[in-house]
Design a protein around this motif. Sequence first.
Motif, PDB file in Angstrom:
ATOM      1  N   SER A  12       1.018  -1.013   0.072  1.00  0.00           N
ATOM      2  CA  SER A  12       0.190   0.144  -0.067  1.00  0.00           C
ATOM      3  C   SER A  12       1.099   1.414  -0.023  1.00  0.00           C
ATOM      4  O   SER A  12       1.757   1.359   0.513  1.00  0.00           O
ATOM      5  CB  SER A  12      -0.946  -0.425   1.142  1.00  0.00           C
ATOM      6  OG  SER A  12      -1.894  -0.905   1.541  1.00  0.00           O
ATOM      7  N   LYS A  13       0.226   2.062  -0.820  1.00  0.00           N
ATOM      8  CA  LYS A  13       0.643   4.048  -0.585  1.00  0.00           C
ATOM      9  C   LYS A  13       0.692   4.757   0.354  1.00  0.00           C
ATOM     10  O   LYS A  13      -0.734   4.710   0.938  1.00  0.00           O
ATOM     11  CB  LYS A  13       0.533   4.179  -1.803  1.00  0.00           C
ATOM     12  CG  LYS A  13       1.623   3.775  -2.588  1.00  0.00           C
ATOM     13  CD  LYS A  13       1.046   4.188  -4.434  1.00  0.00           C
ATOM     14  CE  LYS A  13       1.628   3.054  -5.351  1.00  0.00           C
ATOM     15  NZ  LYS A  13       2.408   3.642  -6.865  1.00  0.00           N
ATOM     16  N   VAL A  14       1.781   4.788   1.158  1.00  0.00           N
ATOM     17  CA  VAL A  14       1.887   5.914   2.003  1.00  0.00           C
ATOM     18  C   VAL A  14       1.906   7.890   1.325  1.00  0.00           C
ATOM     19  O   VAL A  14       3.172   7.649   1.001  1.00  0.00           O
ATOM     20  CB  VAL A  14       2.083   6.000   3.045  1.00  0.00           C
ATOM     21  CG1 VAL A  14       2.376   6.780   4.473  1.00  0.00           C
ATOM     22  CG2 VAL A  14       1.914   4.690   4.035  1.00  0.00           C
ATOM     23  N   THR A  15       1.511   8.779   1.755  1.00  0.00           N
ATOM     24  CA  THR A  15       2.109  10.106   1.361  1.00  0.00           C
ATOM     25  C   THR A  15       2.109  11.165   2.625  1.00  0.00           C
ATOM     26  O   THR A  15       1.734  10.659   3.285  1.00  0.00           O
ATOM     27  CB  THR A  15       0.737  10.524   0.530  1.00  0.00           C
ATOM     28  OG1 THR A  15       0.243  10.289  -0.568  1.00  0.00           O
ATOM     29  CG2 THR A  15       1.480  12.146   0.434  1.00  0.00           C
ATOM     30  N   VAL A  16       3.637  11.373   2.376  1.00  0.00           N
ATOM     31  CA  VAL A  16       4.130  12.033   3.951  1.00  0.00           C
ATOM     32  C   VAL A  16       4.806  12.900   3.277  1.00  0.00           C
ATOM     33  O   VAL A  16       5.324  13.496   2.192  1.00  0.00           O
ATOM     34  CB  VAL A  16       6.026  11.406   4.145  1.00  0.00           C
ATOM     35  CG1 VAL A  16       5.978  12.146   5.372  1.00  0.00           C
ATOM     36  CG2 VAL A  16       4.636   9.671   4.850  1.00  0.00           C
ATOM     37  N   ASN A  46       7.925   7.572  10.758  1.00  0.00           N
ATOM     38  CA  ASN A  46       7.091   6.760  11.586  1.00  0.00           C
ATOM     39  C   ASN A  46       5.350   7.199  12.031  1.00  0.00           C
ATOM     40  O   ASN A  46       4.625   6.482  12.109  1.00  0.00           O
ATOM     41  CB  ASN A  46       7.995   7.608  12.760  1.00  0.00           C
ATOM     42  CG  ASN A  46       9.684   6.205  13.049  1.00  0.00           C
ATOM     43  OD1 ASN A  46       9.648   5.650  12.233  1.00  0.00           O
ATOM     44  ND2 ASN A  46      10.474   6.957  13.471  1.00  0.00           N
ATOM     45  N   GLU A  47       5.158   8.645  12.464  1.00  0.00           N
ATOM     46  CA  GLU A  47       4.072   8.488  11.974  1.00  0.00           C
ATOM     47  C   GLU A  47       2.838   8.442  11.392  1.00  0.00           C
ATOM     48  O   GLU A  47       1.812   7.869  11.524  1.00  0.00           O
ATOM     49  CB  GLU A  47       4.046  10.609  12.633  1.00  0.00           C
ATOM     50  CG  GLU A  47       4.484  10.613  13.849  1.00  0.00           C
ATOM     51  CD  GLU A  47       4.813  12.069  14.133  1.00  0.00           C
ATOM     52  OE1 GLU A  47       4.055  13.422  12.693  1.00  0.00           O
ATOM     53  OE2 GLU A  47       5.151  12.962  15.494  1.00  0.00           O
ATOM     54  N   ALA A  48       3.498   8.749   9.704  1.00  0.00           N
ATOM     55  CA  ALA A  48       2.505   8.413   8.871  1.00  0.00           C
ATOM     56  C   ALA A  48       2.556   6.356   8.828  1.00  0.00           C
ATOM     57  O   ALA A  48       1.437   6.631   8.702  1.00  0.00           O
ATOM     58  CB  ALA A  48       3.199   8.189   7.693  1.00  0.00           C
ATOM     59  N   LEU A  49       3.652   6.249   9.348  1.00  0.00           N
ATOM     60  CA  LEU A  49       3.609   4.510   9.691  1.00  0.00           C
ATOM     61  C   LEU A  49       2.604   4.082  10.746  1.00  0.00           C
ATOM     62  O   LEU A  49       1.410   3.502  10.110  1.00  0.00           O
ATOM     63  CB  LEU A  49       5.027   3.999   9.309  1.00  0.00           C
ATOM     64  CG  LEU A  49       4.984   2.118   9.490  1.00  0.00           C
ATOM     65  CD1 LEU A  49       4.086   1.865   8.307  1.00  0.00           C
ATOM     66  CD2 LEU A  49       6.231   2.270  10.019  1.00  0.00           C
ATOM     67  N   GLU A  50       2.596   4.884  11.647  1.00  0.00           N
ATOM     68  CA  GLU A  50       1.909   4.387  12.937  1.00  0.00           C
ATOM     69  C   GLU A  50       0.620   4.947  12.494  1.00  0.00           C
ATOM     70  O   GLU A  50      -1.345   3.724  13.130  1.00  0.00           O
ATOM     71  CB  GLU A  50       1.954   4.920  14.576  1.00  0.00           C
ATOM     72  CG  GLU A  50       3.107   4.882  14.405  1.00  0.00           C
ATOM     73  CD  GLU A  50       4.279   5.559  15.690  1.00  0.00           C
ATOM     74  OE1 GLU A  50       3.033   5.977  16.148  1.00  0.00           O
ATOM     75  OE2 GLU A  50       4.873   4.505  15.825  1.00  0.00           O
ATOM     76  N   GLU A  51       0.580   5.657  11.517  1.00  0.00           N
ATOM     77  CA  GLU A  51      -1.580   5.849  11.126  1.00  0.00           C
ATOM     78  C   GLU A  51      -1.623   5.605  10.304  1.00  0.00           C
ATOM     79  O   GLU A  51      -2.788   5.150  10.119  1.00  0.00           O
ATOM     80  CB  GLU A  51      -1.150   7.568  10.599  1.00  0.00           C
ATOM     81  CG  GLU A  51      -0.952   8.770  12.085  1.00  0.00           C
ATOM     82  CD  GLU A  51      -0.902   9.618  10.908  1.00  0.00           C
ATOM     83  OE1 GLU A  51      -1.000   9.951   9.802  1.00  0.00           O
ATOM     84  OE2 GLU A  51      -0.787  10.552  11.541  1.00  0.00           O
ATOM     85  N   SER A  52      -0.551   4.725   9.924  1.00  0.00           N
ATOM     86  CA  SER A  52      -1.909   3.718   8.256  1.00  0.00           C
ATOM     87  C   SER A  52      -1.418   2.358   8.983  1.00  0.00           C
ATOM     88  O   SER A  52      -2.263   1.438   7.911  1.00  0.00           O
ATOM     89  CB  SER A  52      -0.573   4.014   7.035  1.00  0.00           C
ATOM     90  OG  SER A  52       0.645   3.105   7.478  1.00  0.00           O
ATOM     91  N   TYR A  53      -0.595   1.616   9.565  1.00  0.00           N
ATOM     92  CA  TYR A  53      -0.964   0.365   9.761  1.00  0.00           C
ATOM     93  C   TYR A  53      -0.597  -0.236  11.316  1.00  0.00           C
ATOM     94  O   TYR A  53      -0.311   0.314  11.995  1.00  0.00           O
ATOM     95  CB  TYR A  53       0.359   0.470   9.499  1.00  0.00           C
ATOM     96  CG  TYR A  53       0.909  -1.505   9.915  1.00  0.00           C
ATOM     97  CD1 TYR A  53       0.395  -2.824   8.924  1.00  0.00           C
ATOM     98  CD2 TYR A  53       1.724  -2.046  10.691  1.00  0.00           C
ATOM     99  CE1 TYR A  53      -0.005  -4.070   8.677  1.00  0.00           C
ATOM    100  CE2 TYR A  53       1.807  -3.771  10.569  1.00  0.00           C
ATOM    101  CZ  TYR A  53       1.062  -4.477   9.813  1.00  0.00           C
ATOM    102  OH  TYR A  53       1.550  -5.950   9.996  1.00  0.00           O
ATOM    103  N   GLU A  54      -1.803  -0.489  11.629  1.00  0.00           N
ATOM    104  CA  GLU A  54      -2.306  -1.388  13.281  1.00  0.00           C
ATOM    105  C   GLU A  54      -0.816  -1.801  13.479  1.00  0.00           C
ATOM    106  O   GLU A  54      -0.682  -2.936  13.468  1.00  0.00           O
ATOM    107  CB  GLU A  54      -3.448  -1.377  13.581  1.00  0.00           C
ATOM    108  CG  GLU A  54      -3.815  -1.884  15.166  1.00  0.00           C
ATOM    109  CD  GLU A  54      -4.273  -0.147  15.467  1.00  0.00           C
ATOM    110  OE1 GLU A  54      -3.352   0.036  16.838  1.00  0.00           O
ATOM    111  OE2 GLU A  54      -4.788   0.676  14.507  1.00  0.00           O
ATOM    112  N   PHE A  55      -0.484  -1.539  14.473  1.00  0.00           N
ATOM    113  CA  PHE A  55       0.830  -3.086  14.956  1.00  0.00           C
ATOM    114  C   PHE A  55      -0.126  -3.595  16.114  1.00  0.00           C
ATOM    115  O   PHE A  55       1.070  -3.682  17.047  1.00  0.00           O
ATOM    116  CB  PHE A  55       2.461  -2.111  15.514  1.00  0.00           C
ATOM    117  CG  PHE A  55       2.504  -1.844  14.975  1.00  0.00           C
ATOM    118  CD1 PHE A  55       3.549  -1.951  13.794  1.00  0.00           C
ATOM    119  CD2 PHE A  55       3.009   0.108  14.412  1.00  0.00           C
ATOM    120  CE1 PHE A  55       4.616  -1.469  12.760  1.00  0.00           C
ATOM    121  CE2 PHE A  55       3.675   0.450  13.394  1.00  0.00           C
ATOM    122  CZ  PHE A  55       4.341  -0.458  12.181  1.00  0.00           C
TER     123      PHE A  55
END
Length: 67
Positions: A12-16, A46-55
């Motif tokens: 999936s793509k994430v925009t930062v 890291n914030e974008a990753l945490e927002e887009s993926y639930e660990f």
Amino acid sequence: MSTQVKIPQGDSKVTVELTIKEVMALAGIRFHGNHNIEISARKKLNEALEESYEFENEQGVPRQMLN
């Protein structure tokens, strides 16, 4: 020993949004006297990753291995 980590939705793509200086710092250019640029860029990633993926760690894989 080889361990494979499967990341659901890993393609999936994430925009930062980063500044030019932040991109340069992540690319390896050093800003002597202003290490905060690289810190800021990494924090945004890291914030974008945490927002887009639930660990949710079902297999006991440390989060650090996912970086």
